[in-house]
Design a protein around this motif. Sequence first.
Motif: not given
Length: 136
Positions: A85-105
């Motif tokens: 997730i990036y703010n208006e200035a283009g800076l990352v405010v949140y970052s993660t990696v999800v395995n969608t094989s296991v976690q669907t939400v």
Amino acid sequence: MKNKALIFAGLCTFTLCALQVQAINHETNPIYYNEVDNLPAGYSKIDLRGKLDRNAGPNAVVAGANENSVYIGFNQDFGNVGIAIYNEAGLVVYSTVVNTSVQTVVIIPFTTATSGTYTVELSNAFGYADGDFEHE
């Protein structure tokens, strides 16, 4: 000698019986997936541009935001997906990696962010999708 012959005859008989016993099931069993069809109540839809895979359907990923969180639902398996997730200035405010094989939400708490326009970005080895949302 008789013991060896008796054991050999027993093994042959067992093998023949085991070969004849097979599970035969002519019925097809449907596979049920836990699909996220719509956003939960209280979320505004985030229109995503792009696809995470060439074979992705139109509702393969559903995203929404409210005043407290960002909701992302995967209706297909995309493997490992990076979420940023990036703010208006283009800076990352949140970052993660999800395995969608296991976690669907994925529900991302978003309470401390300042008001403004944010961009959620999803990416994997096969594609890319992003969308903007307003946070008040």
